[in-house]
Design an enzyme around this catalytic site. Structure first.
Site, PDB file in Angstrom:
ATOM      1  N   TYR A  60      -5.633 -69.683  74.284  1.00 29.93           N
ATOM      2  CA  TYR A  60      -4.182 -69.680  74.017  1.00 29.93           C
ATOM      3  C   TYR A  60      -3.879 -70.255  72.626  1.00 29.93           C
ATOM      4  O   TYR A  60      -2.739 -70.187  72.169  1.00 29.93           O
ATOM      5  CB  TYR A  60      -3.419 -70.493  75.068  1.00 29.93           C
ATOM      6  CG  TYR A  60      -3.488 -69.949  76.482  1.00 29.93           C
ATOM      7  CD1 TYR A  60      -4.111 -68.732  76.765  1.00 29.93           C
ATOM      8  CD2 TYR A  60      -2.930 -70.652  77.542  1.00 29.93           C
ATOM      9  CE1 TYR A  60      -4.181 -68.249  78.071  1.00 29.93           C
ATOM     10  CE2 TYR A  60      -2.985 -70.164  78.842  1.00 29.93           C
ATOM     11  CZ  TYR A  60      -3.612 -68.972  79.097  1.00 29.93           C
ATOM     12  OH  TYR A  60      -3.678 -68.501  80.390  1.00 29.93           O
ATOM     13  N   TYR A 134     -12.574 -61.707  71.162  1.00 27.85           N
ATOM     14  CA  TYR A 134     -12.429 -60.321  71.622  1.00 27.85           C
ATOM     15  C   TYR A 134     -13.350 -59.419  70.805  1.00 27.85           C
ATOM     16  O   TYR A 134     -12.893 -58.659  69.956  1.00 27.85           O
ATOM     17  CB  TYR A 134     -10.969 -59.857  71.480  1.00 27.85           C
ATOM     18  CG  TYR A 134     -10.001 -60.705  72.283  1.00 27.85           C
ATOM     19  CD1 TYR A 134      -9.764 -60.434  73.630  1.00 27.85           C
ATOM     20  CD2 TYR A 134      -9.334 -61.775  71.699  1.00 27.85           C
ATOM     21  CE1 TYR A 134      -8.884 -61.201  74.370  1.00 27.85           C
ATOM     22  CE2 TYR A 134      -8.442 -62.554  72.436  1.00 27.85           C
ATOM     23  CZ  TYR A 134      -8.226 -62.266  73.771  1.00 27.85           C
ATOM     24  OH  TYR A 134      -7.359 -63.042  74.503  1.00 27.85           O
TER      25      TYR A 134
END
Length: 328
Positions: A60, A134
């Protein structure tokens, strides 16, 4: 069970002897659009309002703010560390066993706390380890990594034994993946929780029943539905908070559809972690301990179940451990 809960005292037991507050503040905010300092201010406000659980994650990008807020409220005497319940998450690029403890230590260093209360595997799908959260190849395709959930779990068990986390859990696991852990030879610590999408349009009856039988608490994310961000949200699902049933029940109690939706899950023993960086909504979402729904109202809301997910994670649906192909 849930009817005994109050704003001051709203924790429920976990199977390992620890307790979890039945409502928490989700702290995810898009790092590209959330102004710096927002998470810190909102967590401080939430503690003043009465929240004691905070749901965060390394990915986050705001764990430093959440940790700072918690520490500031400890320093000013509002709470003690043991009053606060923080859930951190192991991201998918850290599944190899040798990367688990360093990932948790990175979270602790970022929070500047000695331990987390709950550490969970965020997704049952492993991605290629490395600097990128990612990882993608030159064609923009995600790069996966072979998943061995049992080996990852053993590394989590060692973190609990070392005192870095009080409890261990999982997130987005289906029944088969939970059984993989529960039936693991030599299992030392059982998962106490499974964090999954859960709200009146997606009530998870089968998974909830399986988890109850195995003493696993369901922590419901997106308990109010989700934002309408088409990049990761299924927009075929109508907005939950406009539902007539929730609106009419809310009128009876002078409560909003959001408060009714949260109360519904709380009365089923489902922990809710509504995410909000709006001070009014943070305050309102917590005001669910001064009314309770009747059995008939609970049934009416249960019948709203459409079995539609808002959060489908379709970008990873070709991963061998993609959890949502299975019935539950």
């Amino acid at each position: 069970m849930s009817l005994m809960l109050t704003a001051k005292n709203h924790s429920i037991p976990l199977s390992d002897g620890n307790r979890i507050p039945i409502i928490g503040l989700g702290t995810y905010g898009d790092p590209r659009t959330t102004p710096k300092g927002t998470a810190r201010e909102c967590v401080k406000l939430a503690i003043d309002v009465g929240y004691r659980q905070f749901d965060g994650a390394l990915v986050y990008f705001n764990e430093h703010e959440v940790g700072q807020a918690i520490r500031e409220k400890i320093t000013d005497g509002t709470v003690r560390r043991e009053d606060i319940f923080y859930c951190g998450k192991l991201w998918s690029t850290f599944h190899p066993p040798e990367l688990v403890r360093p990932a948790l230590e990175r979270t602790l260093k970022t929070l500047q706390l000695d331990y987390v209360d709950l550490y969970i595997i965020e997704l049952p799908m492993a991605f290629k380890p490395g600097d990128k959260f990612y990882p993608k190849d030159k064609n923009g395709k995600y790069i996966y990594h072979e998943t061995d959930l049992c080996a990852t779990w053993e590394a989590l068990e060692a973190c609990k034994d070392a005192g870095l986390t009080k409890s261990l859990g999982v997130s987005n696991f289906n029944r088969r993946q939970l059984e993989l852990i529960l039936n693991k030879p030599g299992l030392k610590h059982r998962p106490v929780s499974n964090q999954v999408e859960c709200h009146p349009y997606f009530t998870q009856p089968k998974l909830l029943e399986f988890c109850r039988q195995n003493d696993i608490v369901i922590v419901g994310y997106s308990p109010l539905g989700t934002s309408r961000d088409a990049s990761w949200v299924n927009l075929k699902c109508p907005p939950l908070l406009e539902d007539e049933v929730l609106v009419s029940i809310g009128k009876k109690y002078n409560k909003s559809p959001s408060q009714v939706a949260l109360r519904f899950n709380v009365q089923r023993g489902v922990v809710v972690i509504p995410k909000s960086f709006n001070p009014q909504r943070i305050t309102k979402n917590f005001q669910i301990f001064d009314f309770s729904l009747t059995d008939d109202e609970m049934e009416l809301i249960e019948e709203l179940n459409k079995n539609i997910r808002f959060v489908e994670l379709l970008m990873w649906s070709d991963h061998p451990e993609y959890p949502f192909h299975d019935d539950y």
